[in-house]
Design an enzyme around this catalytic site. Structure first.
Site, PDB file in Angstrom:
ATOM      1  N   ASN A  10      -6.890   3.512   5.056  1.00  0.00           N
ATOM      2  CA  ASN A  10      -6.974   2.795   6.325  1.00  0.00           C
ATOM      3  C   ASN A  10      -8.302   3.170   6.991  1.00  0.00           C
ATOM      4  O   ASN A  10      -8.428   4.259   7.536  1.00  0.00           O
ATOM      5  CB  ASN A  10      -5.779   3.200   7.207  1.00  0.00           C
ATOM      6  N   LYS A  12      -9.598   1.852   9.514  1.00  0.00           N
ATOM      7  CA  LYS A  12      -9.530   1.626  10.969  1.00  0.00           C
ATOM      8  C   LYS A  12     -10.759   0.840  11.461  1.00  0.00           C
ATOM      9  O   LYS A  12     -11.220  -0.053  10.759  1.00  0.00           O
ATOM     10  CB  LYS A  12      -9.361   2.965  11.696  1.00  0.00           C
ATOM     11  N   HIS A 110       1.110  -0.045  13.060  1.00  0.00           N
ATOM     12  CA  HIS A 110       0.462   1.269  13.110  1.00  0.00           C
ATOM     13  C   HIS A 110       0.580   1.828  14.530  1.00  0.00           C
ATOM     14  O   HIS A 110       0.510   1.069  15.509  1.00  0.00           O
ATOM     15  CB  HIS A 110      -1.010   1.144  12.693  1.00  0.00           C
ATOM     16  N   GLU A 112      -1.415   3.268  16.398  1.00  0.00           N
ATOM     17  CA  GLU A 112      -2.537   2.967  17.296  1.00  0.00           C
ATOM     18  C   GLU A 112      -2.367   1.580  17.913  1.00  0.00           C
ATOM     19  O   GLU A 112      -2.775   1.341  19.054  1.00  0.00           O
ATOM     20  CB  GLU A 112      -3.872   3.101  16.535  1.00  0.00           C
ATOM     21  N   GLU A 182       4.636   8.104   9.508  1.00  0.00           N
ATOM     22  CA  GLU A 182       3.422   8.687  10.092  1.00  0.00           C
ATOM     23  C   GLU A 182       3.756   9.313  11.452  1.00  0.00           C
ATOM     24  O   GLU A 182       3.808   8.594  12.457  1.00  0.00           O
ATOM     25  CB  GLU A 182       2.366   7.603  10.306  1.00  0.00           C
ATOM     26  N   GLY A 188      -4.923  11.993  12.593  1.00  0.00           N
ATOM     27  CA  GLY A 188      -6.279  12.350  13.002  1.00  0.00           C
ATOM     28  C   GLY A 188      -6.415  13.777  13.523  1.00  0.00           C
ATOM     29  O   GLY A 188      -7.467  14.157  14.020  1.00  0.00           O
ATOM     30  N   SER A 229      -3.159  12.981   8.525  1.00  0.00           N
ATOM     31  CA  SER A 229      -3.973  14.139   8.137  1.00  0.00           C
ATOM     32  C   SER A 229      -3.819  14.525   6.659  1.00  0.00           C
ATOM     33  O   SER A 229      -3.774  15.708   6.321  1.00  0.00           O
ATOM     34  CB  SER A 229      -3.675  15.322   9.053  1.00  0.00           C
TER      35      SER A 229
END
Ligand code: PGA
Length: 271
Positions: A10, A12, A110, A112, A182, A188, A229
């Site tokens: 991904n 992003k 996702h 985000e 996730e 991150g 991560s």
């Protein structure tokens, strides 16, 4: 260990068109050996999809050697999609448009997007339904926030997200669906959860699926993976878990060397 693992990159909103193509080329140049068991999916930004698609499938026959899509089974995915096929939806992109570009996969829900864009369970559900109807493989992201975990609500949050994404969706066995656990708070952060925890949560996810579908359908259609991560140092321990069928990689997928090391670690497991 004999399972077909999947590694999803991904990217992003990290790379422009040229940087995306450069990364594809760096990955393909160094990826040696025969076509592997491991499926690799690259998910660039919308603006880079066409260029990455071309880089994965060069048109001329003389480029056949560098056709990494055919050689290594590398696939293209998008990071989001809208649920309608076409029409007056300013700024949105449909499943059909993504397929036109050569996408086979799409990341849906996702954290985000759930966080920054207020994407709801209902929106995630509509996108999953559209992807399945219109020929894309959904990669459905689920996971708890830190406060939810602190309040011991993790298992329930994840179970609810899976259930609402799939509620009422009938599945022929030819379909495929990826569910990525996730944990939002480790994305991150450089600090993944314990591999055993990913295994535990993916078992919960499998149990929800078994409430909805027959066992042989669950085995055929679904892969449950982990993201958050992941790097070359921890990937083997995750994919070594029985119910972790692969990984969704963010930051560590942006450097060719590191990404190839992740692929190698996963492939070494399947020998
Ligand atoms: P990360 O991102 O690997 O950088 O934690 C994973 C993701 O957001 O899918």
């Amino acid at each position: 260990m004999n399972k077909e693992s999947i590694i999803i990159a991904n990217w992003k909103m990290s790379l422009n068109i040229q940087e995306s193509v450069d990364l594809v080329q760096a990955i393909s140049k160094k990826q040696a050996g025969a076509k592997s068991q491991t499926e690799i999916v690259l998910c660039p930004s919308f603006t880079a999809l066409q260029a990455v698609s071309n880089a994965l499938r060069p048109k001329s026959a003389s480029d056949l050697d560098s056709n990494i899509a055919a050689k290594f089974g590398t696939k293209l995915g998008a990071q989001d999609v809208f649920w309608e096929e076409k029409g007056a939806y300013t700024g949105e992109v449909s499943c059909l448009m993504l397929r036109e570009l050569g996408c086979e996969y799409v990341i849906i829900g996702h954290s985000e997007r759930r966080g920054y864009l207020n994407e709801t369970e209902e929106m995630v559900h509509k996108k999953v339904r559209a992807a399945l109807n219109l020929g894309l493989i959904p990669i459905i992201c689920v996971g708890e926030k830190f406060e939810e975990r602190q309040n011991s609500r993790k298992d329930q949050v994840v179970a609810n997200q899976v259930a609402s994404a799939l509620e009422g969706i009938l599945l022929p066995s030819a379909k495929r669906i990826i569910i990525a656990y996730e944990p939002v708070w480790v994305i991150g952060s450089g600090q993944a959860v314990e591999p055993k925890e990913a295994e535990y949560t993916n078992k919960i996810i499998k149990n929800i699926l078994l409430e909805f579908y027959e066992a042989d359908l669950v085995a055929k259609v679904f892969k449950t993976i982990y993201g958050g991560s992941i790097d070359s140092g921890n990937v083997a321990e995750f994919v070594g878990q029985e119910n972790v069928d692969g990984v969704l990689v963010g930051g560590a997928s942006l450097k060719a060397e590191e990404f190839l090391e992740i692929v190698k670690k996963v492939e070494d497991l399947s020998i």
